[in-house]
Scaffold this active site. Structure first.
Site, PDB file in Angstrom:
ATOM      1  N   ASP A 164      44.436  65.549  67.844  1.00  0.00           N
ATOM      2  CA  ASP A 164      42.993  65.587  67.617  1.00  0.00           C
ATOM      3  C   ASP A 164      42.509  64.232  67.120  1.00  0.00           C
ATOM      4  OD1 ASP A 164      44.291  66.025  65.055  1.00  0.00           O
ATOM      5  OD2 ASP A 164      42.322  66.567  64.258  1.00  0.00           O
ATOM      6  N   GLU A 223      44.726  67.795  62.563  1.00  0.00           N
ATOM      7  CA  GLU A 223      45.173  67.010  61.410  1.00  0.00           C
ATOM      8  C   GLU A 223      43.994  66.347  60.719  1.00  0.00           C
ATOM      9  OE1 GLU A 223      46.623  63.372  59.240  1.00  0.00           O
ATOM     10  OE2 GLU A 223      45.154  63.558  60.849  1.00  0.00           O
TER      11      GLU A 223
END
Length: 415
Positions: A89, A184
């Site tokens: 991400d 994350e």
């Protein structure tokens, strides 16, 4: 055996990275499910298929988007399994959609005009670290998005190292576990990571910045939400009656130490960081993150914020201020300092490929922090990118090559 990556592998690494950053994979805070955004599935599925295509074993993707794969041991010795982990991400702090990377070969040390239409420029006076990469190939944004080297550079390095090891069986190593996580950037990357399935004795997140970074300390971290209830009365007849929640929010913010913010601290200094403020006369809300490497100081910071809330309630009435504080992650040093051999292995690997280790504390957190508390000691090594989370982000290709070499060296030097 020394690792010397040829131009063929340099091209593989570059093309792999450019493919990854083409995926819009921004995560989103405040979403219960993992991954927090459906768009993350696109890159997760791509990586899943890629790992299978290059020959990893037991490649899987679970219902929450965690991707894993394994390189089997090719050694006659019994060697513990080591892992490498990155996240796919990108940060919601800046747009990660429609990324258009620009490649600057043999960088000459001058300012880089990233966008001729807007005039957006990466200036050496603002980012003097550019000078450290003269003569190298830089990958930048076009000034309209972030790049995504955090942490797609780490993924590209891990996958390229894995492919190299699979194509060079003469390099002996134990079993190697590879894992890629969603979310994350919004603090949830390790939440549903299956440590048992991963099966590593320890691992490294490849999620650091400049070449040489090696980190096993990070912040203790929490998030605070302060909800304020005011009293809305017509301003023409408000004397002695109105309680302006917006102004009370400002009063709370002013009660925080002005010199203990991210802009005024570095090294091991902690801070309070106001990340969002909303409100009107009737309702207002402040959102903070709280950070400190020292656990006792971290606890004191939380207590201080609660004390401010209590004092303001005494002034304006019980229930005017409501504060909720949630721990996010803790300093992984507590779980690694008695296993410093895993730091020594990474340090030696860096030195073997001509990288000077820069062991320092992270002014932030990584998946490795939570994973360390979940039973998987997990320090962090560099991925090579700089100026993350914004349009000034860039990564030198040579730094990515060094990270790839370090992963290969670590893999073959575990006994």
């Amino acid at each position: 055996m020394s690792t010397n990556l040829t131009s063929q592998w340099e091209d593989k690494l570059l093309n792999r990275f450019l493919k990854y950053v083409s995926f819009h994979s921004t995560s989103e805070a405040g979403i219960e499910k993992i991954p927090s955004t459906e768009r993350q599935w696109n890159i997760a599925n791509y990586i899943f298929n890629e790992l299978k295509s290059i020959g990893l074993e037991n490649v899987s993707i679970d219902e929450n988007g965690y991707v894993m794969g394994f390189i089997p041991s090719n050694s006659s010795q019994e060697i513990p399994t080591v892992g490498f982990i990155s996240h796919y991400d990108t940060s919601p702090d800046f747009s990660g959609e429609n990324v258009k990377p620009k490649i600057w070969k043999n960088y000459d040390g001058n300012d880089l005009l990233l966008n001729e239409v807007t005039g957006f420029t990466l200036k050496v006076t603002e980012f003097p670290e550019l000078k450290d990469h003269m003569g190298e190939t830089l990958i930048t944004t076009d000034g309209t998005t972030l790049l995504g080297a955090d942490d797609k550079a780490g993924i590209a390095e891990i996958v390229t190292a894995a492919e190299y090891l699979l194509q060079h069986p003469e390099i002996k190593h134990g079993r190697i576990a590879i894992g890629f996580t969603p979310d994350e950037e919004v603090g949830k990357g390790a939440d549903l990571f299956d440590v048992k399935k991963f099966g590593a004795k320890w691992a490294y997140t490849v999620d650091g910045g400049e070449v040489g970074e090696l980190e096993f300390e990070n912040f203790n971290a929490g998030g605070a939400v302060i909800s304020i209830t005011g009293k809305s009365v017509h301003p023409g007849s408000a004397k002695g009656k109105m309680i302006n929640a917006g102004l009370l929010a400002v009063e709370f913010a002013n009660a925080m130490p002005s010199d203990e913010t991210p802009a005024n601290t570095d090294g091991y200094e902690g801070f309070y960081h106001l990340t969002k403020i909303t409100g009107n006369v009737e309702k207002a809300q402040l959102q903070y993150i709280i950070r400190d490497h020292d656990f006792k100081k971290y606890e004191s910071r939380k207590a201080f914020m609660k004390d401010v809330s209590t004092k303001l309630n005494s002034k304006y009435g019980e229930g005017t201020f409501k504060i909720e504080i949630e721990d996010q992650y803790f300093n992984m040093k507590e779980k690694i300092e008695d296993k410093m051999y895993i730091i020594d292995i990474a340090k030696t690997a860096m030195e073997k490929v001509g990288v000077t280790p820069n062991i320092k504390a992270i002014r932030g957190g990584t998946d490795g922090s939570k994973l360390s508390y979940m039973g998987l000691p997990c320090p962090n090594i560099f991925a090579g990118g700089l100026n993350f989370h914004g349009p000034y982000e860039f990564v030198p290709l040579e730094s990515m090559l060094k990270a790839t070499q370090v992963i290969i060296e670590i893999s073959q030097n575990i006994k």
